[in-house]
Design a protein around this motif. Structure first.
Motif, mmCIF file in Angstrom:
data_model
loop_
_atom_site.group_PDB
_atom_site.id
_atom_site.type_symbol
_atom_site.label_atom_id
_atom_site.label_comp_id
_atom_site.label_asym_id
_atom_site.label_seq_id
_atom_site.Cartn_x
_atom_site.Cartn_y
_atom_site.Cartn_z
ATOM 1 N N THR A 116 0.574 -0.734 -0.274
ATOM 2 C CA THR A 116 0.100 -0.435 0.220
ATOM 3 C C THR A 116 0.969 0.876 -0.039
ATOM 4 O OG1 THR A 116 -1.592 -1.342 1.252
ATOM 5 C CG2 THR A 116 -1.950 1.246 0.978
ATOM 6 N N TYR A 117 0.700 2.250 -0.899
ATOM 7 C CA TYR A 117 1.189 3.182 -0.886
ATOM 8 C C TYR A 117 0.408 4.514 -0.830
ATOM 9 C CZ TYR A 117 4.818 0.332 -3.087
ATOM 10 O OH TYR A 117 5.905 -0.382 -3.268
ATOM 11 N N ARG A 118 0.946 5.665 -0.433
ATOM 12 C CA ARG A 118 -0.090 6.903 -1.118
ATOM 13 C C ARG A 118 1.006 8.040 -1.241
ATOM 14 N NH1 ARG A 118 -0.446 8.620 5.330
ATOM 15 N NH2 ARG A 118 1.358 9.023 5.899
ATOM 16 N N SER A 119 0.085 8.645 -1.916
ATOM 17 C CA SER A 119 0.959 10.657 -2.609
ATOM 18 C C SER A 119 1.263 10.994 -1.209
ATOM 19 C CB SER A 119 0.358 11.190 -2.738
ATOM 20 O OG SER A 119 0.266 12.463 -3.726
ATOM 21 N N ALA A 120 2.669 11.162 -1.597
ATOM 22 C CA ALA A 120 3.255 11.972 -0.462
ATOM 23 C C ALA A 120 3.103 14.071 -0.400
ATOM 24 C CB ALA A 120 5.002 11.979 -0.291
ATOM 25 N N ALA A 121 2.265 14.349 -1.699
ATOM 26 C CA ALA A 121 1.905 15.273 -1.800
ATOM 27 C C ALA A 121 0.869 15.406 -1.036
ATOM 28 C CB ALA A 121 1.856 15.881 -3.521
ATOM 29 N N GLU A 122 -0.402 14.483 -0.556
ATOM 30 C CA GLU A 122 -1.266 15.455 0.120
ATOM 31 C C GLU A 122 -0.933 15.220 1.536
ATOM 32 O OE1 GLU A 122 -4.364 12.799 -1.448
ATOM 33 O OE2 GLU A 122 -3.628 13.215 -3.903
ATOM 34 N N GLU A 123 -2.159 15.912 1.833
ATOM 35 C CA GLU A 123 -2.272 15.522 3.726
ATOM 36 C C GLU A 123 -2.947 14.455 3.930
ATOM 37 O OE1 GLU A 123 -3.937 18.170 7.652
ATOM 38 O OE2 GLU A 123 -3.979 19.392 5.690
ATOM 39 N N ASP A 124 -2.626 13.837 4.807
ATOM 40 C CA ASP A 124 -3.453 12.563 5.170
ATOM 41 C C ASP A 124 -2.877 12.707 6.912
ATOM 42 O OD1 ASP A 124 -4.687 10.619 4.806
ATOM 43 O OD2 ASP A 124 -2.930 8.953 4.291
ATOM 44 N N LEU A 125 -3.686 11.647 7.240
ATOM 45 C CA LEU A 125 -3.861 10.804 8.739
ATOM 46 C C LEU A 125 -2.250 10.730 9.059
ATOM 47 C CD1 LEU A 125 -7.073 9.386 9.556
ATOM 48 C CD2 LEU A 125 -6.341 11.408 9.835
ATOM 49 N N ALA A 126 -2.316 9.967 10.219
ATOM 50 C CA ALA A 126 -0.951 9.278 10.846
ATOM 51 C C ALA A 126 -1.571 7.845 11.411
ATOM 52 C CB ALA A 126 -0.184 10.183 11.532
ATOM 53 N N TYR A 127 -1.226 6.844 11.187
ATOM 54 C CA TYR A 127 -1.164 5.440 11.665
ATOM 55 C C TYR A 127 -0.149 4.910 12.177
ATOM 56 C CZ TYR A 127 -4.242 6.680 7.883
ATOM 57 O OH TYR A 127 -5.166 7.255 6.795
ATOM 58 N N ASP A 128 -0.480 3.976 13.112
ATOM 59 C CA ASP A 128 0.279 3.055 14.402
ATOM 60 C C ASP A 128 0.986 1.927 13.260
ATOM 61 O OD1 ASP A 128 -2.119 1.882 14.379
ATOM 62 O OD2 ASP A 128 -2.199 1.867 16.263
ATOM 63 N N TRP A 129 0.418 1.694 12.657
ATOM 64 C CA TRP A 129 0.984 0.011 11.344
ATOM 65 C C TRP A 129 1.584 1.181 10.323
ATOM 66 C CZ3 TRP A 129 -1.088 1.078 6.384
ATOM 67 C CH2 TRP A 129 -2.222 1.991 6.729
ATOM 68 N N GLU A 130 1.752 2.290 10.748
ATOM 69 C CA GLU A 130 2.888 2.795 9.281
ATOM 70 C C GLU A 130 4.199 2.538 9.859
ATOM 71 O OE1 GLU A 130 2.398 6.435 8.099
ATOM 72 O OE2 GLU A 130 1.447 6.856 9.123
ATOM 73 N N VAL A 131 4.175 1.426 10.218
ATOM 74 C CA VAL A 131 6.203 1.220 10.668
ATOM 75 C C VAL A 131 7.420 1.186 10.553
ATOM 76 C CG1 VAL A 131 5.152 0.050 12.623
ATOM 77 C CG2 VAL A 131 6.012 -1.192 10.846
ATOM 78 N N ALA A 132 7.111 0.673 9.443
ATOM 79 C CA ALA A 132 8.224 1.051 7.649
ATOM 80 C C ALA A 132 8.309 1.980 6.984
ATOM 81 C CB ALA A 132 8.049 -0.480 7.379
ATOM 82 N N ALA A 133 7.163 2.767 6.449
ATOM 83 C CA ALA A 133 6.789 3.959 6.460
ATOM 84 C C ALA A 133 7.720 4.605 5.747
ATOM 85 C CB ALA A 133 5.219 4.847 7.198
ATOM 86 N N ALA A 134 8.045 5.082 3.975
ATOM 87 C CA ALA A 134 8.447 5.827 4.434
ATOM 88 C C ALA A 134 8.443 6.309 3.045
ATOM 89 C CB ALA A 134 10.399 4.689 3.957
ATOM 90 N N ILE A 135 9.490 7.821 1.795
ATOM 91 C CA ILE A 135 9.376 8.522 0.922
ATOM 92 C C ILE A 135 10.786 8.048 0.026
ATOM 93 C CG2 ILE A 135 9.818 9.573 -0.473
ATOM 94 C CD1 ILE A 135 7.570 10.536 1.794
ATOM 95 N N VAL A 136 9.393 6.987 -0.755
ATOM 96 C CA VAL A 136 10.509 5.789 -2.007
ATOM 97 C C VAL A 136 11.162 6.634 -2.874
ATOM 98 C CG1 VAL A 136 9.611 3.781 -0.636
ATOM 99 C CG2 VAL A 136 8.130 5.027 -2.383
ATOM 100 N N ARG A 137 9.872 7.561 -3.300
ATOM 101 C CA ARG A 137 10.279 8.663 -4.592
ATOM 102 C C ARG A 137 9.860 10.111 -4.280
ATOM 103 N NH1 ARG A 137 9.257 6.407 -10.683
ATOM 104 N NH2 ARG A 137 11.132 5.408 -9.855
ATOM 105 N N GLY A 138 10.535 10.887 -5.091
ATOM 106 C CA GLY A 138 9.775 11.976 -4.688
ATOM 107 C C GLY A 138 10.609 12.941 -3.419
ATOM 108 N N SER A 139 9.350 13.815 -2.422
ATOM 109 C CA SER A 139 9.277 14.131 -1.424
ATOM 110 C C SER A 139 8.280 14.478 -0.804
ATOM 111 C CB SER A 139 10.443 14.943 -1.426
ATOM 112 O OG SER A 139 9.293 16.433 -1.862
ATOM 113 N N ARG A 140 8.072 14.844 0.652
ATOM 114 C CA ARG A 140 6.829 14.782 1.125
ATOM 115 C C ARG A 140 6.483 16.632 0.795
ATOM 116 N NH1 ARG A 140 3.692 12.843 4.719
ATOM 117 N NH2 ARG A 140 5.759 11.120 5.069
ATOM 118 N N SER A 141 5.496 17.104 0.348
ATOM 119 C CA SER A 141 4.893 18.032 0.388
ATOM 120 C C SER A 141 4.749 18.623 1.267
ATOM 121 C CB SER A 141 3.407 18.550 -0.410
ATOM 122 O OG SER A 141 3.060 19.567 -0.562
ATOM 123 N N GLU A 142 5.576 20.148 1.630
ATOM 124 C CA GLU A 142 5.346 20.674 3.093
ATOM 125 C C GLU A 142 3.802 21.935 3.099
ATOM 126 O OE1 GLU A 142 6.630 20.491 6.030
ATOM 127 O OE2 GLU A 142 8.699 19.089 4.462
#
Length: 324
Positions: free
Chosen positions: A298-324
């Motif tokens: 499961t992936y998501r766009s790092a350019a969109e604002e989203d919730l934080a989840y306790d199950w995303e223990v290995a989450a990482a930006i894999v391409r591009g960057s997170r939009s501020e």
């Protein structure tokens, strides 16, 4: 054909008239009008697209309330089915392949797209062996294990594979964040079929995309995915009751949709199904007598604002960057 045009025109007028009046069902009447108008356009086409017909009917079918408040909806649904059958438009093969006009256009229209041979058989054999190793080491015996990338450098590298990211970039943009992955294994002794559901009710927040990768042949008999094309346009009502011990607390009622509209998606090792988190999907039971393994990421766009989840223990930006 003229009799179907008459039905479409009649239903469009009926729904439009009621959509113009304030009522609890006003939005639903507007959706009914849009469906009737789209069907009428298909009827007037010299060569109607069978995939558009399936997607349109699936969108209608996803709105369960249509069946409750409008006899006219039943009338239109029955006429549309008769038309599809008369014209030979009932799709029997999986739709949404790269050959159908490109990943993005297919995904946007149907809510999923199939990419054949994204990984080689040798690669998926190695991934399956690694998944089995993790499952044994963790002492896990259920049908799903979440957190492969958090448990294995091999999977942590695989979720960053350029072939995955190139396909994802065409679907959700250049800023991509990996969230979580899991192995789903149906043993030869477990013929349980996953119920119809959308993924979004399990996490909410921004929309996400999952990739279902076949780690071995997934046929109808061994429990491949089935999907409802076009159902990603709306949130369905998840009011089904889960039998004790089966999981899937968010599921549709057993009579919530017409399964004749569903598309089965058999896959060979290395094939991948990319699907929106509102796409209604389920799986066939495994009656093959063989084990069946799939890897879901499961992936998501790092350019969109989203919730934080306790199950995303290995989450990482894999391409591009997170939009501020």
């Amino acid at each position: 054909m003229h009799r179907f045009l008459a039905v479409a025109t009649d239903c469009a007028s009926y729904f439009e008239e009621r959509a113009a009046k304030d009522s609890p069902a006003q939005a639903a009447f507007a959706q009914g009008a849009a469906a009737a108008i789209q069907w009428r356009a298909l009827l007037q086409s010299a060569f109607p697209d069978p995939f558009e017909a399936d997607a349109l009917f699936a969108q209608m079918n996803a709105h369960r309330h249509f069946r409750y408040w409008s006899v006219r909806w039943h009338y239109m649904a029955e006429a549309m089915n008769a038309w599809r059958e008369d014209e030979g438009l009932l799709s029997m093969e999986p739709i949404g392949t790269e050959a159908d006009g490109g990943l993005k256009s297919t995904y946007d229209q149907f809510g999923y797209v199939v990419v054949r041979q994204l990984f080689s058989e040798e690669e998926v054999a190695a991934l399956k062996a690694e998944a089995l190793k993790i499952v044994v080491e963790k002492g896990h015996h259920a049908g799903v294990f979440v957190g492969l990338a958090a448990s294995s450098p091999k999977f942590a590298e695989a979720v960053r594979d350029v072939r995955l990211l190139d396909a994802l970039e065409s679907l959700i943009g250049s800023d991509i964040e990996f969230l979580s992955d899991k192995v789903v294994y149906k043993s030869a002794d477990l013929d349980y079929a996953s119920p119809w559901h959308q993924d979004w009710p399990y996490w909410k927040g921004a929309h996400k995309i999952s990739v279902w990768v076949a780690l071995e042949t997934a046929s109808v008999e061994s429990g491949c995915l089935k999907l409802l094309p076009g159902s990603h346009k709306a949130l369905a009502e998840h009011d089904g009751k889960a039998p004790e011990g089966e999981g899937f607390g968010h599921r549709l009622a057993e009579d919530a949709l017409d399964e004749t509209l569903a598309i089965s998606a058999p896959c060979e090792p290395g094939d991948a199904v990319f699907f929106h988190d509102l796409t209604l999907h389920a799986s066939h039971p495994n009656v093959s007598g063989q084990d069946r393994y799939a890897w879901i990421i499961t992936y998501r766009s790092a350019a969109e604002e989203d919730l934080a989840y306790d199950w995303e223990v290995a989450a990482a930006i894999v391409r591009g960057s997170r939009s501020e």
